[in-house]
Design a protein around this motif. Structure first.
Motif, PDB file in Angstrom:
ATOM      1  N   ASP A  33       4.740  25.179  36.243  1.00 31.86           N
ATOM      2  CA  ASP A  33       4.349  24.624  34.666  1.00 31.86           C
ATOM      3  C   ASP A  33       3.017  25.007  34.633  1.00 31.86           C
ATOM      4  OD1 ASP A  33       5.991  21.488  35.176  1.00 31.86           O
ATOM      5  OD2 ASP A  33       6.811  23.306  34.580  1.00 31.86           O
ATOM      6  N   LEU A  34       2.025  25.087  35.524  1.00 33.37           N
ATOM      7  CA  LEU A  34       0.526  25.358  35.196  1.00 33.37           C
ATOM      8  C   LEU A  34       0.325  26.633  34.643  1.00 33.37           C
ATOM      9  CD1 LEU A  34      -1.275  23.880  38.257  1.00 33.37           C
ATOM     10  CD2 LEU A  34      -1.025  23.021  36.082  1.00 33.37           C
ATOM     11  N   ARG A  35       1.252  27.776  34.860  1.00 39.11           N
ATOM     12  CA  ARG A  35       1.334  29.017  34.423  1.00 39.11           C
ATOM     13  C   ARG A  35       1.471  28.774  32.631  1.00 39.11           C
ATOM     14  NH1 ARG A  35       5.169  33.141  37.121  1.00 39.11           N
ATOM     15  NH2 ARG A  35       6.441  31.454  36.421  1.00 39.11           N
ATOM     16  N   TRP A  36       2.150  28.007  32.124  1.00 37.96           N
ATOM     17  CA  TRP A  36       2.445  27.662  30.856  1.00 37.96           C
ATOM     18  C   TRP A  36       1.834  26.560  30.138  1.00 37.96           C
ATOM     19  CZ3 TRP A  36       8.544  27.486  32.152  1.00 37.96           C
ATOM     20  CH2 TRP A  36       8.812  28.766  32.795  1.00 37.96           C
ATOM     21  N   CYS A  37       0.516  26.098  30.775  1.00 35.88           N
ATOM     22  CA  CYS A  37      -0.439  25.310  30.113  1.00 35.88           C
ATOM     23  C   CYS A  37      -1.770  25.946  29.663  1.00 35.88           C
ATOM     24  CB  CYS A  37      -0.735  24.323  31.239  1.00 35.88           C
ATOM     25  SG  CYS A  37       0.583  23.084  31.837  1.00 35.88           S
ATOM     26  N   LEU A  38      -1.948  25.070  28.610  1.00 39.58           N
ATOM     27  CA  LEU A  38      -3.198  25.488  27.888  1.00 39.58           C
ATOM     28  C   LEU A  38      -4.347  24.563  27.783  1.00 39.58           C
ATOM     29  CD1 LEU A  38      -2.058  27.900  24.904  1.00 39.58           C
ATOM     30  CD2 LEU A  38      -2.749  28.547  27.120  1.00 39.58           C
ATOM     31  N   VAL A  39      -5.616  24.670  28.022  1.00 43.41           N
ATOM     32  CA  VAL A  39      -6.411  23.348  27.988  1.00 43.41           C
ATOM     33  C   VAL A  39      -7.257  23.855  26.690  1.00 43.41           C
ATOM     34  CG1 VAL A  39      -7.964  24.331  29.491  1.00 43.41           C
ATOM     35  CG2 VAL A  39      -8.105  22.197  29.096  1.00 43.41           C
ATOM     36  N   ALA A  58       2.086  20.410  16.447  1.00 47.16           N
ATOM     37  CA  ALA A  58       3.609  20.959  16.964  1.00 47.16           C
ATOM     38  C   ALA A  58       4.305  21.426  15.812  1.00 47.16           C
ATOM     39  CB  ALA A  58       4.173  19.757  17.575  1.00 47.16           C
ATOM     40  N   ASP A  59       3.902  20.745  14.601  1.00 38.51           N
ATOM     41  CA  ASP A  59       4.759  21.079  13.364  1.00 38.51           C
ATOM     42  C   ASP A  59       4.299  22.576  12.836  1.00 38.51           C
ATOM     43  OD1 ASP A  59       6.212  19.081  13.187  1.00 38.51           O
ATOM     44  OD2 ASP A  59       5.047  17.752  11.624  1.00 38.51           O
ATOM     45  N   ILE A  60       3.009  22.878  13.006  1.00 37.38           N
ATOM     46  CA  ILE A  60       2.327  24.200  12.654  1.00 37.38           C
ATOM     47  C   ILE A  60       3.030  25.186  13.276  1.00 37.38           C
ATOM     48  CG2 ILE A  60       0.490  25.625  12.316  1.00 37.38           C
ATOM     49  CD1 ILE A  60      -1.144  23.104  11.940  1.00 37.38           C
ATOM     50  N   LEU A  64       9.871  27.070  19.811  1.00 40.16           N
ATOM     51  CA  LEU A  64      11.138  26.984  19.908  1.00 40.16           C
ATOM     52  C   LEU A  64      11.494  26.076  21.160  1.00 40.16           C
ATOM     53  CD1 LEU A  64      13.840  28.201  18.748  1.00 40.16           C
ATOM     54  CD2 LEU A  64      13.614  30.082  20.417  1.00 40.16           C
ATOM     55  N   LYS A  65      11.189  26.001  22.384  1.00 38.28           N
ATOM     56  CA  LYS A  65      11.460  25.275  23.679  1.00 38.28           C
ATOM     57  C   LYS A  65      10.516  23.858  23.463  1.00 38.28           C
ATOM     58  CE  LYS A  65      14.573  28.325  24.821  1.00 38.28           C
ATOM     59  NZ  LYS A  65      16.071  27.870  24.741  1.00 38.28           N
ATOM     60  N   GLY A  66       9.902  24.039  22.679  1.00 41.00           N
ATOM     61  CA  GLY A  66       9.047  22.637  22.875  1.00 41.00           C
ATOM     62  C   GLY A  66       7.804  22.679  23.427  1.00 41.00           C
ATOM     63  N   VAL A  67       6.937  21.605  23.087  1.00 37.80           N
ATOM     64  CA  VAL A  67       5.572  21.626  23.902  1.00 37.80           C
ATOM     65  C   VAL A  67       5.342  20.039  24.142  1.00 37.80           C
ATOM     66  CG1 VAL A  67       4.240  21.426  21.575  1.00 37.80           C
ATOM     67  CG2 VAL A  67       3.124  22.151  23.730  1.00 37.80           C
ATOM     68  N   THR A  68       4.516  19.716  25.230  1.00 41.41           N
ATOM     69  CA  THR A  68       3.940  18.529  25.567  1.00 41.41           C
ATOM     70  C   THR A  68       2.591  18.484  25.490  1.00 41.41           C
ATOM     71  OG1 THR A  68       5.880  18.093  27.098  1.00 41.41           O
ATOM     72  CG2 THR A  68       3.885  16.739  27.182  1.00 41.41           C
ATOM     73  N   LEU A  78      -4.366  18.877  26.862  1.00 38.75           N
ATOM     74  CA  LEU A  78      -3.461  19.723  27.607  1.00 38.75           C
ATOM     75  C   LEU A  78      -2.269  20.026  26.919  1.00 38.75           C
ATOM     76  CD1 LEU A  78      -3.600  18.708  31.325  1.00 38.75           C
ATOM     77  CD2 LEU A  78      -4.129  20.909  30.758  1.00 38.75           C
ATOM     78  N   PHE A  79      -1.851  21.469  26.646  1.00 32.27           N
ATOM     79  CA  PHE A  79      -0.632  21.886  25.942  1.00 32.27           C
ATOM     80  C   PHE A  79       0.222  22.387  27.065  1.00 32.27           C
ATOM     81  CE2 PHE A  79      -4.340  21.637  23.233  1.00 32.27           C
ATOM     82  CZ  PHE A  79      -3.788  21.124  22.171  1.00 32.27           C
ATOM     83  N   HIS A  80       1.371  21.830  27.322  1.00 33.14           N
ATOM     84  CA  HIS A  80       2.342  22.349  28.353  1.00 33.14           C
ATOM     85  C   HIS A  80       3.562  22.914  27.783  1.00 33.14           C
ATOM     86  CE1 HIS A  80       5.738  21.340  31.361  1.00 33.14           C
ATOM     87  NE2 HIS A  80       5.235  22.517  31.432  1.00 33.14           N
ATOM     88  N   PHE A  81       3.725  23.874  27.734  1.00 38.25           N
ATOM     89  CA  PHE A  81       4.883  24.634  27.117  1.00 38.25           C
ATOM     90  C   PHE A  81       6.009  24.854  28.136  1.00 38.25           C
ATOM     91  CE2 PHE A  81       1.173  25.883  24.680  1.00 38.25           C
ATOM     92  CZ  PHE A  81       1.358  25.613  23.321  1.00 38.25           C
ATOM     93  N   ALA A  82       7.448  24.564  27.512  1.00 39.83           N
ATOM     94  CA  ALA A  82       8.582  24.813  28.135  1.00 39.83           C
ATOM     95  C   ALA A  82       8.880  26.307  28.363  1.00 39.83           C
ATOM     96  CB  ALA A  82       9.678  24.139  27.609  1.00 39.83           C
TER      97      ALA A  82
END
Length: 293
Positions: A33-39, A58-60, A64-68, A78-82
């Motif tokens: 998961d950490l590989r797909w995270c931005l701070v 998120a709207d901008i 496609l697979k979502g973000v937390t 923290l932006f965690h991408f799927a």
């Protein structure tokens, strides 16, 4: 009473004992998961409304697979991408803004604490205007990018036009430093000429000190002046105009170069004879519905 032998005992050494772990990828879910995270943090002094920001961001981007999106600490997110493609699209498509405040992003690195990840750089597209003919080439762009900040990318697609108004380069810029406005280059005759830099998607910046993230009414340099004479080193000219993709009127005799066709969204266009709009009576036309037409 016997006393214990304290020879060779160092309390300092005892205090420094601890654990040292290997931070290499092990393949488990948490590490992956950490590989797909931005701070990130927003380049502003005011507090950011978290719920409004997370919905807007998120709207901008519409991953496609979502973000937390979570708040790691006050002002740091923290932006965690799927999926890694969604993360790369965010990194490559920026800079992103919320309420005109620029978002600074970095990859989360294994082994680093969130609070120690430096968030002092923004990656922007910069237009180089007034370059002499013959200098619109990548090796020149790389040198100019490294003068502005650090070179990231050269826009080769901008080379397809018959005549280009500017060179376009992507630059990583330290937001603690003033923006570079211009510099001088020698033309073919050996004379010095001034070239100008214009920054795309530039958020809030100060006309007094040239630093991003605040306006002149919050500028420390201005407050340190004995008297503000109203003169400013920077102006709104440093902002690049939004790149328009609107079509143009065509002619059957006019051929367009490749760049112009791409900007107009198609191939060669042939002018159609004037005729009244067709309306079968089924309803109002677009022009009647939209007052801007």
């Amino acid at each position: 009473m016997d006393h214990p032998n304290l020879d060779g005992l160092s309390l300092h050494e005892e205090e420094e004992e601890g654990f040292s772990f290997d931070f290499e990828e092990e393949g488990d879910g948490e590490q992956m998961d950490l590989r797909w995270c931005l701070v990130g943090r927003f380049l502003c002094e005011k507090a950011i409304h978290f719920n409004s920001m997370r919905v807007r961001m998120a709207d901008i981007r519409k991953p496609l697979k979502g973000v937390t999106i979570k708040e790691a600490k006050s002002g740091t997110f923290l932006f965690h991408f799927a999926h890694p493609l969604d993360m790369e699209a965010v990194l490559n498509g920026g800079p992103w803004t919320f309420d005109n405040n620029m978002l600074l992003l970095e990859r989360v690195q294994l082994g680093m604490q969130i609070e120690h990840i430096p968030l002092f750089h923004a990656t922007l597209w910069v237009q180089i205007h007034n370059l002499p003919m013959g200098l619109m080439k990548e090796k020149v762009g790389i040198e100019l990018a490294n003068y502005i900040g650090s070179f990231v990318e050269y826009d080769k697609n901008n080379n397809t036009s018959f005549w280009r108004q500017f060179m376009r380069i992507r630059v990583k810029i330290d937001v603690r430093q003033p923006l570079k406005k211009d510099t001088k280059v020698k033309n073919k005759e050996g004379a010095w000429c001034t070239i100008n830099f214009k920054y795309e998607k530039l958020g809030v910046f100060c006309f007094v000190c040239g630093i991003m993230g605040h306006a002149e009414n919050r500028c420390e340099v201005r407050y340190a002046m004995d008297q503000d004479d109203g003169r400013r080193e920077w102006s709104a000219d440093i902002r690049a105009e939004p790149r328009r993709q609107a079509g143009r009127q065509g002619s059957r005799w006019l051929r367009e170069d490749r760049r112009s066709r791409e900007e107009n969204g198609g191939g060669e266009r042939v002018a159609q004879p004037n005729r009244p709009p067709e309306n079968s009576g089924a309803g109002p036309t677009i022009a009647e519905l939209d007052p801007t037409h």
